[in-house]
Every structure is written in C-alpha cells, then in structure tokens.
Scaffold this motif. Structure first.
Motif, mmCIF file in Angstrom:
data_model
loop_
_atom_site.group_PDB
_atom_site.id
_atom_site.type_symbol
_atom_site.label_atom_id
_atom_site.label_comp_id
_atom_site.label_asym_id
_atom_site.label_seq_id
_atom_site.Cartn_x
_atom_site.Cartn_y
_atom_site.Cartn_z
ATOM 1 N N ARG A 96 0.590 -1.219 0.046
ATOM 2 C CA ARG A 96 -0.044 0.040 0.059
ATOM 3 C C ARG A 96 0.825 1.177 -0.032
ATOM 4 N NH1 ARG A 96 -2.383 -3.841 -0.377
ATOM 5 N NH2 ARG A 96 -2.299 -3.099 -2.584
ATOM 6 N N VAL A 97 2.112 1.023 0.039
ATOM 7 C CA VAL A 97 3.109 2.303 0.192
ATOM 8 C C VAL A 97 3.203 2.848 -1.289
ATOM 9 C CG1 VAL A 97 5.447 3.243 0.962
ATOM 10 C CG2 VAL A 97 4.457 1.335 2.106
ATOM 11 N N GLY A 98 3.402 2.279 -2.169
ATOM 12 C CA GLY A 98 3.628 2.706 -3.659
ATOM 13 C C GLY A 98 2.575 3.755 -3.977
ATOM 14 N N PRO A 99 1.080 2.998 -4.135
ATOM 15 C CA PRO A 99 0.191 3.887 -4.644
ATOM 16 C C PRO A 99 -0.411 4.628 -3.454
ATOM 17 C CG PRO A 99 -0.661 1.661 -3.883
ATOM 18 C CD PRO A 99 0.779 1.593 -3.589
ATOM 19 N N PHE A 100 0.365 5.319 -2.514
ATOM 20 C CA PHE A 100 -0.206 6.039 -1.232
ATOM 21 C C PHE A 100 -0.649 7.318 -1.884
ATOM 22 C CE2 PHE A 100 0.284 8.997 2.046
ATOM 23 C CZ PHE A 100 -0.271 8.511 3.106
ATOM 24 N N SER A 101 -2.071 7.748 -1.204
ATOM 25 C CA SER A 101 -2.420 8.799 -1.676
ATOM 26 C C SER A 101 -3.462 9.300 -0.522
ATOM 27 C CB SER A 101 -3.296 8.773 -3.065
ATOM 28 O OG SER A 101 -4.282 8.050 -2.797
ATOM 29 N N GLN A 129 3.346 8.565 11.542
ATOM 30 C CA GLN A 129 3.758 9.851 11.353
ATOM 31 C C GLN A 129 4.404 10.238 9.816
ATOM 32 O OE1 GLN A 129 7.714 10.794 13.346
ATOM 33 N NE2 GLN A 129 7.886 12.884 12.575
ATOM 34 N N LEU A 130 4.831 8.779 9.178
ATOM 35 C CA LEU A 130 5.036 9.024 7.737
ATOM 36 C C LEU A 130 3.729 9.394 7.023
ATOM 37 C CD1 LEU A 130 6.690 8.520 5.199
ATOM 38 C CD2 LEU A 130 6.630 6.415 5.344
ATOM 39 N N CYS A 131 2.661 8.744 7.395
ATOM 40 C CA CYS A 131 1.485 8.636 6.615
ATOM 41 C C CYS A 131 0.872 10.243 6.895
ATOM 42 C CB CYS A 131 0.434 7.832 7.301
ATOM 43 S SG CYS A 131 0.715 6.053 6.839
ATOM 44 N N ASP A 132 1.098 10.742 8.078
ATOM 45 C CA ASP A 132 0.566 12.085 8.351
ATOM 46 C C ASP A 132 1.387 13.027 7.341
ATOM 47 O OD1 ASP A 132 -1.214 11.245 10.003
ATOM 48 O OD2 ASP A 132 -0.136 11.494 11.841
#
Length: 547
Positions: A438-443, A471-474
């Motif tokens: 899920r990291v690659g297509p993160f949006s 924290q990275l997601c934020d």
C-alpha cells in the motif's frame, strides 16, 4: 475457437427424382438478410484453418497429399472436441479416406467403400436420430438426401452381397459433393472469427443481470431510507417515476411496505440466489464484487454524512453481514482498497471506497480485540463456554459475546458489526507484505486505509514502528517531504522506521514497475502476466506465435 456464425432458418431441401442437388442451394440467399448470429465453439482454430482444410479437400488443385493433410487436421479437430466434433466433418473424413485407399489400389476396396458409406449415413442420421425404416427415409428427406441413399445403406449394412464397386465409387463422389454444398460451403461463406477474450458465458451474463437488478433496488431504497423516506408514498416524492416503479413492483412482489422491509428482502434474495450458484461462485465472485461496487449511492454514502452516520451504518449492516456469512468480506475489502488506490477512477468513487474500507478496518480491529480478550479469559477459566463469532452476523448473540462487544472499545452505533464466516473462522490480521504494498500507491484516498492496517500487521509492529509509520502517513498526507539525506542501512534486521519508508517511497516513485505498484502486486506471486502474446485467441494445441 469460438466463431460467430450466421444462423440460417430451417429450409427443407426438395430434391427431384433426378437427384439435382444444386437446386436447393439458392434458397439460402433470401435468409441472409434476416439471419441472426449465434456463437458456437468449433474444433478449428479460426476461419483460416477451416478454409485451408476446405481447399485441401475440395479445391481444384487438391492432390492426394493435400487430402491426407486435411484428414490429419480433422483428426486433430476430433481430439479437440471429442464427440462434439461436427458429424458432417467426420462423415467427410471416412469417405475421403476410402477414396484415397481406392487410388492406392486397395484389394478390398469394395468392403472399404461399403463400411465408409455406412458410417457416412450413420454420422448424418445421428443429427436427427431415426430408428426404424420409415424414420430413416424421413431423416434422409429432412437432410436433403435422396431415398436411394437409404436403400444403398441397407444393402451395405445388411445385404448378403455388397453393391458393385462402381456404384459405391459414384455414390461416394455424390455424397462428398452433397457434404460440400450442405455443410462445408455454407460454413465457409458465413463464419467469422470471434475474439474469445470478449466472450462471456451465458451463465455469467444471467448471474450479472440478476445480481445487478437486486442491487439496483437496494441502492435506490438505501438512499430513500437514509433520507427519511420510509413509506412508499414518501419514496414516490423522492425518486423519479421510473425508479419508483422499480421499487414499487419489487415491494409488491415481496409484500414489503417500508424501505427497511425492502432492504431486508433484497438481502434475503441475494442470500438465496448466491446459495443456488454456490457451485460456480469461484468463477462468478469477481462479477458479484463488481456489481457491489457499481452501487453509486452506497459507495458515496459515507461522503454525505452530516449527523446521521449511525443511520447509514444501521441501514447497511445487513449487507455486510451477508458478505461475512458468505465468506466474501475479505474479497470485498481488497476490492475497496484497490479502488481507493486506482488513480484512473473518479474522485468520488475513491473517497467512497476509502470510507467503507476504513469502516471495515475498524471492525477487523474490533474482532481481533474480542478474540484476544476471549483467549485471555479462556486461559484463566477453561470452563468458559465456547463463543461462536459468526453469531455477530445475527441479532441473537450470547451473553459472553455481548460482553466482549461492550469491552471491545467501539461505538456499536457507528461501527459495522459483522463476524466470521460460519464455515471458516479467521484471525483478522494482514501480512506485512500486503500492508507494504500500500506504500507505492499512497495517496490522500488510501492514507486512512494504510494507517488503519498498521495495527493489524502480522507479525505486529512495535510501538516505535507504529509511531514512525503513522507519522510518515501524516507527513505524506500533508504533502510534506523529508529531504534529509539517508545512508543505506546495512543491518539485517527489519527497520520499518520513517527513514526506511521514505526510501521505499523514493524507490516507488522512480520505478513504476517495482514490487509495490498496483500493476505488479503480489497477487500473482513470482509470476507475471503475459503481455507479448494474446493467448485468448490461441486454439488448443497451437502456440500463439505459430503461423
């Protein structure tokens, strides 16, 4: 190979006593303007293969070598389709084989011709299946064969003496010409290739139509229920005449008077219908999920929330419980995740998919906590009654299950409550590999999904890792990029820190075909899709690059 063939209307060929076969041929011309097309599966790869065999058998320049090649091809056709190989094709092969043996000077050619002729008539009569003397003449008449063919067949099969060789030889030529005009030539003129990749089975079309109709009623009624239109009179003011008529007809057939009763009736009908198709659901599951994702109001319901989220959750509860009982809840969840990540989809669809996937993740977390609490209680008290977590799909739940639900830390009015599949319970966790994909297509659409999945990882992340990943997601959600240079980590231990995830994101941005992209997800494992050749157009036993 599937081909589209123009279907001619049944025309009985009237043959004169003189046996002039070509007179029946012009009658096919008028039917061409009103002919329908039908799809049939043939033993030949395409029209080119059929036409080549035709030329080898009946062409002006055909030689014995060509005819032997044609017979070899017909044997392959017979292997491909078995007893479904057309009778006219098999009848042609036995007569041609006899003629070839005649040219080679077979000493027992009379017996060979008699056997071939008998098999020819048996093949052709098998189309209509006549069993007595009278029906055989009727069969020959319906096929357009002359009556003397039946008499000659009886002499070959039951006579004390076989007919003269010259009679059998001439009759063989006559029957081959009849086969050419009756079967081979019409097929040559009317067949066209069909792309097998675009072909859909009739049972799939019927299934999709039935499910689509039910879910259309569900989606229309769901909107009415959420907007407070419970009775048919209120629904008529909210929906167009065409949409209201669909709801009215269905509610009348189910004797449902309120929108709640209509929604329950649709869920029950879906349950019954899917059970009937359970033997084929492996092939039909994708269609079922696709139909669910086509409901426009359902998909966007979470985007129209004011203060009535509890009404939306309560109204859709039955559908999610149905999917859980059927064992398709995980398939539906993965489809929602992929929809939210798909950059080619409309924004509203992606937002709707993100909402429902996030709500399902809340439920997965609830179930995990409930099962963990039950296991801890069971370790302390081995006399504790067993708990069936599939009972969460119903309104009848044990005291222990209700207690676990209360202590699970969720608000039941704002949480989808569904449980395990009765036949196959599972632990509601996800492999780290699935989460890292899920990291690659993160949006902004998939961010809530990724953050929700972090707590359901198997093996679980540490508290430090969870904090860094969140924290990275934020940061990514705020479109903030960490530009601090990073050194390669030579440590053999897994380090899911902020720096590590930043490296993954940089790598994903540089290479669209990396392991974290949607197109190359691990659904296929070490395998990849073949893109250079179209195998859907390839007949059995033939390679796509073969001429």
């Amino acid at each position: 190979m599937a081909v589209a063939k123009k279907e001619k209307s049944a025309v009985k060929k009237k043959t004169s006593e003189k046996g002039k076969q070509p007179k029946g041929k012009p009658t096919a011309a008028p039917t061409a303007t009103t002919a329908k097309q039908r799809t049939v599966v043939t033993p030949w790869r395409d029209t080119v293969e059929f036409n080549t065999t035709y030329d080898w058998l009946f062409g002006k320049n055909s030689t014995s070598a060509h005819r032997r090649q044609a017979l070899d091809g017909i044997r392959i056709w017979s292997l491909r389709r078995g007893n479904l190989c057309p009778a006219a094709v098999l009848a042609t092969s036995v007569l041609v084989q006899a003629q070839l043996e005649d040219k080679e000077g077979n000493s027992k050619i009379q017996t060979t011709y008699a056997s071939a002729f008998t098999r020819f008539y048996n093949f052709m009569s098998s189309i209509i299946q006549g069993h007595n003397m009278t029906s055989m003449y009727e069969t020959a008449k319906e096929l357009g064969l002359q009556s003397f063919i039946v008499d000659l067949r009886h002499l070959c099969a039951h006579g004390q003496e076989l007919p003269p060789v010259e009679v059998l030889r001439n009759t063989s030529r006559h029957c081959l010409e009849w086969l050419r005009t009756y079967y081979w030539l019409p097929h040559r003129e009317n067949m066209s290739n069909l792309d097998a990749g675009k072909l859909q089975r009739k049972d799939k079309l019927k299934f999709e139509k039935e499910v689509t109709n039910l879910l259309e009623i569900y989606d229309l009624t769901l909107e009415c229920q959420v907007k407070g239109a419970d009775k048919l009179k209120a629904i008529s003011k909210l929906k167009s005449s065409g949409e209201f008529n669909k709801i009215r007809v269905y509610s009348s057939s189910k004797k449902a008077k309120t929108s709640t009763e209509i929604l329950n009736a649709v869920v029950n009908d879906l349950n019954v219908f899917i059970k009937k198709e359970s033997y084929a659901m492996k092939d039909l599951l994708d269609i079922y999920i696709k139909c669910l994702l086509k409901m426009p109001y359902f998909l966007g319901a979470g985007l129209k929330i004011n203060d009535n989220e509890d009404a939306i959750i309560e109204t859709t509860q039955g559908l999610f419980r149905l999917l859980a009982m059927q064992g398709f809840i995980e398939n539906f969840f993965v489809s929602l995740v992929q929809l939210a990540e798909n950059s080619n989809e409309e924004e509203e669809k992606r937002l709707g998919a993100s909402y429902w996937a996030s709500k399902m993740i809340e439920t997965f977390g609830m179930l995990s906590r409930m099962k963990r609490m039950y296991k801890e209680e069971l370790d302390l008290n081995d006399k504790l009654k067993p708990v069936d977590f599939s009972a969460l799909n119903t309104n009848v739940q044990s005291k222990t299950l209700r207690s676990l639900l209360v202590h699970s830390g969720v608000d039941p009015s704002l949480t989808l409550i569904f449980g395990d599949n009765p036949k196959k319970a599972r632990t509601w966790v996800f492999e780290r590999e699935f989460i890292m994909q899920r990291v690659g297509p993160f949006s902004k659409y998939s961010a809530p999904i990724l953050k929700g999945l972090l707590t359901l990882a198997d093996p679980p992340f540490s508290q430090t890792q969870l904090a860094d990943l969140s924290q990275l997601c934020d940061i990514r959600l705020q479109e903030y990029t960490v530009v601090e240079p990073m050194e390669e980590d030579s440590s053999s231990e897994e380090d899911y820190s902020l720096d590590y995830l930043e490296k993954l994101l940089a790598k994903a941005a540089e290479n669209k075909n990396n392991n974290f992209s949607i197109a190359e997800s691990s659904d296929l494992g070490i395998w990849k899709l073949e893109k250079d050749n179209d195998w859907s157009k390839c007949a059995l036993g033939v390679l796509p690059w073969a001429d």
